[in-house]
Design a protein around this motif. Sequence first.
Motif, PDB file in Angstrom:
ATOM      1  N   LEU A  13      18.178 -12.638 -29.884  1.00 24.66           N
ATOM      2  CA  LEU A  13      17.748 -12.484 -31.192  1.00 24.66           C
ATOM      3  C   LEU A  13      17.282 -13.985 -31.617  1.00 24.66           C
ATOM      4  O   LEU A  13      17.431 -14.658 -30.976  1.00 24.66           O
ATOM      5  N   THR A  14      16.250 -13.466 -32.403  1.00 19.41           N
ATOM      6  CA  THR A  14      15.257 -13.881 -33.097  1.00 19.41           C
ATOM      7  C   THR A  14      16.341 -14.871 -34.058  1.00 19.41           C
ATOM      8  O   THR A  14      17.624 -14.489 -35.201  1.00 19.41           O
ATOM      9  N   LEU A  15      15.771 -16.216 -34.850  1.00 22.11           N
ATOM     10  CA  LEU A  15      16.793 -17.097 -35.274  1.00 22.11           C
ATOM     11  C   LEU A  15      16.363 -16.327 -36.700  1.00 22.11           C
ATOM     12  O   LEU A  15      17.673 -16.242 -37.465  1.00 22.11           O
ATOM     13  N   VAL A  16      15.681 -15.776 -37.265  1.00 12.74           N
ATOM     14  CA  VAL A  16      15.748 -14.620 -38.444  1.00 12.74           C
ATOM     15  C   VAL A  16      15.855 -13.697 -38.441  1.00 12.74           C
ATOM     16  O   VAL A  16      17.425 -13.362 -39.679  1.00 12.74           O
ATOM     17  N   GLU A  17      16.949 -12.877 -37.481  1.00 16.25           N
ATOM     18  CA  GLU A  17      18.365 -12.220 -37.106  1.00 16.25           C
ATOM     19  C   GLU A  17      19.736 -12.852 -37.416  1.00 16.25           C
ATOM     20  O   GLU A  17      20.361 -11.955 -37.425  1.00 16.25           O
ATOM     21  N   VAL A  18      19.458 -13.763 -36.688  1.00 18.35           N
ATOM     22  CA  VAL A  18      20.886 -14.738 -37.344  1.00 18.35           C
ATOM     23  C   VAL A  18      20.639 -14.792 -38.860  1.00 18.35           C
ATOM     24  O   VAL A  18      22.094 -14.632 -38.418  1.00 18.35           O
ATOM     25  N   LEU A  19      20.023 -15.110 -39.114  1.00 14.95           N
ATOM     26  CA  LEU A  19      20.050 -15.858 -40.664  1.00 14.95           C
ATOM     27  C   LEU A  19      20.247 -14.584 -41.590  1.00 14.95           C
ATOM     28  O   LEU A  19      21.298 -14.846 -42.218  1.00 14.95           O
ATOM     29  N   GLY A  20      20.142 -14.003 -40.672  1.00 12.80           N
ATOM     30  CA  GLY A  20      19.851 -12.463 -41.413  1.00 12.80           C
ATOM     31  C   GLY A  20      21.608 -12.002 -41.523  1.00 12.80           C
ATOM     32  O   GLY A  20      22.313 -11.474 -42.352  1.00 12.80           O
ATOM     33  N   SER A  21      21.827 -11.719 -40.001  1.00  8.53           N
ATOM     34  CA  SER A  21      23.318 -11.680 -39.875  1.00  8.53           C
ATOM     35  C   SER A  21      24.296 -12.343 -40.447  1.00  8.53           C
ATOM     36  O   SER A  21      25.220 -12.227 -41.384  1.00  8.53           O
ATOM     37  N   ILE A  22      23.874 -13.672 -41.199  1.00 11.23           N
ATOM     38  CA  ILE A  22      24.984 -15.112 -41.626  1.00 11.23           C
ATOM     39  C   ILE A  22      24.899 -14.598 -43.155  1.00 11.23           C
ATOM     40  O   ILE A  22      25.665 -14.384 -44.175  1.00 11.23           O
ATOM     41  N   VAL A  23      23.479 -14.041 -43.857  1.00  5.67           N
ATOM     42  CA  VAL A  23      23.675 -13.908 -45.738  1.00  5.67           C
ATOM     43  C   VAL A  23      24.638 -12.267 -45.461  1.00  5.67           C
ATOM     44  O   VAL A  23      25.553 -12.790 -46.439  1.00  5.67           O
ATOM     45  N   ILE A  24      24.630 -11.513 -44.245  1.00  5.29           N
ATOM     46  CA  ILE A  24      24.877 -10.649 -45.093  1.00  5.29           C
ATOM     47  C   ILE A  24      26.782 -10.687 -44.482  1.00  5.29           C
ATOM     48  O   ILE A  24      27.952  -9.993 -46.218  1.00  5.29           O
ATOM     49  N   LEU A  25      27.059 -11.232 -43.675  1.00  2.15           N
ATOM     50  CA  LEU A  25      27.858 -12.062 -43.919  1.00  2.15           C
ATOM     51  C   LEU A  25      29.423 -12.983 -44.806  1.00  2.15           C
ATOM     52  O   LEU A  25      29.871 -12.797 -45.500  1.00  2.15           O
ATOM     53  N   SER A  26      28.430 -13.723 -45.471  1.00  2.00           N
ATOM     54  CA  SER A  26      28.187 -14.846 -46.622  1.00  2.00           C
ATOM     55  C   SER A  26      28.634 -13.339 -47.573  1.00  2.00           C
ATOM     56  O   SER A  26      29.763 -13.780 -48.675  1.00  2.00           O
ATOM     57  N   ILE A  27      27.901 -12.447 -48.057  1.00  2.00           N
ATOM     58  CA  ILE A  27      28.086 -11.542 -48.964  1.00  2.00           C
ATOM     59  C   ILE A  27      29.568 -10.773 -48.976  1.00  2.00           C
ATOM     60  O   ILE A  27      30.039 -11.263 -49.941  1.00  2.00           O
ATOM     61  N   ILE A  28      29.549 -10.625 -47.663  1.00  2.00           N
ATOM     62  CA  ILE A  28      30.886  -9.503 -47.418  1.00  2.00           C
ATOM     63  C   ILE A  28      31.555 -10.650 -47.234  1.00  2.00           C
ATOM     64  O   ILE A  28      32.842 -10.720 -48.606  1.00  2.00           O
ATOM     65  N   VAL A  29      31.921 -11.763 -47.199  1.00  2.92           N
ATOM     66  CA  VAL A  29      33.327 -12.663 -47.195  1.00  2.92           C
ATOM     67  C   VAL A  29      33.203 -13.319 -48.728  1.00  2.92           C
ATOM     68  O   VAL A  29      34.557 -12.769 -49.245  1.00  2.92           O
ATOM     69  N   THR A  30      32.226 -13.721 -49.457  1.00  6.25           N
ATOM     70  CA  THR A  30      32.786 -14.060 -51.032  1.00  6.25           C
ATOM     71  C   THR A  30      32.816 -12.634 -52.089  1.00  6.25           C
ATOM     72  O   THR A  30      33.560 -13.388 -53.152  1.00  6.25           O
ATOM     73  N   THR A  31      32.808 -11.514 -51.686  1.00  2.00           N
ATOM     74  CA  THR A  31      32.887 -10.215 -52.115  1.00  2.00           C
ATOM     75  C   THR A  31      34.878 -10.348 -52.243  1.00  2.00           C
ATOM     76  O   THR A  31      35.231  -9.819 -53.219  1.00  2.00           O
ATOM     77  N   PHE A  32      35.174 -10.618 -51.016  1.00  2.00           N
ATOM     78  CA  PHE A  32      36.640 -10.459 -50.350  1.00  2.00           C
ATOM     79  C   PHE A  32      37.353 -11.727 -51.160  1.00  2.00           C
ATOM     80  O   PHE A  32      38.359 -11.850 -51.701  1.00  2.00           O
ATOM     81  N   LEU A  33      36.391 -13.166 -51.012  1.00  2.00           N
ATOM     82  CA  LEU A  33      37.387 -13.676 -52.471  1.00  2.00           C
ATOM     83  C   LEU A  33      37.434 -13.913 -53.424  1.00  2.00           C
ATOM     84  O   LEU A  33      38.236 -14.306 -54.264  1.00  2.00           O
ATOM     85  N   ALA A  34      36.412 -13.327 -54.343  1.00  2.00           N
ATOM     86  CA  ALA A  34      36.629 -12.989 -55.295  1.00  2.00           C
ATOM     87  C   ALA A  34      37.379 -11.801 -56.247  1.00  2.00           C
ATOM     88  O   ALA A  34      37.871 -12.492 -57.024  1.00  2.00           O
TER      89      ALA A  34
END
Length: 154
Positions: A13-34
Amino acid sequence: MTKFRYLYNQEGLTLVEVLGSIVILSIIVTTFLAFFIHSARTTSVSEEMIDGLYIAQQQVEEIYNQSNHYDYDQLISQLSSQSDNHLSTGLIDEFTLSKEGYQMTIHISPVENDTNETIDDLYTLLVKIFDQDNKQQAQLETKFFFDRLGDNDD
């Protein structure tokens, strides 16, 4: 040699792919926290309203019970002795008292028919509950009957 083929594999995995997956997971977690935060806030508000309604219902039941044993003037006298403030304007009596950290107002007024004539011994009871910030938490209204002798067994 086939065992070591995975060790020398340069595909990953490239650094861009890892960062992209972290961003997607952060959005999902933030939604559930709200959702969880909103749910906790709603639960807290509901709990306050239920507590206020419970206190109002206790007061209504207490006054109803007293209406079976006392006449109107005796009830008003008893409520006046229990209350912090009693205001009587014409036919309407208003009491203010504190109970279990809540401020309570009690309005008792005679019921009128369609022609604005007072119905004998029938009264409206309105109990409002306020919190410490003077925000209304609950309101309960009912009508109850007083026998002239304070005896409803007839």
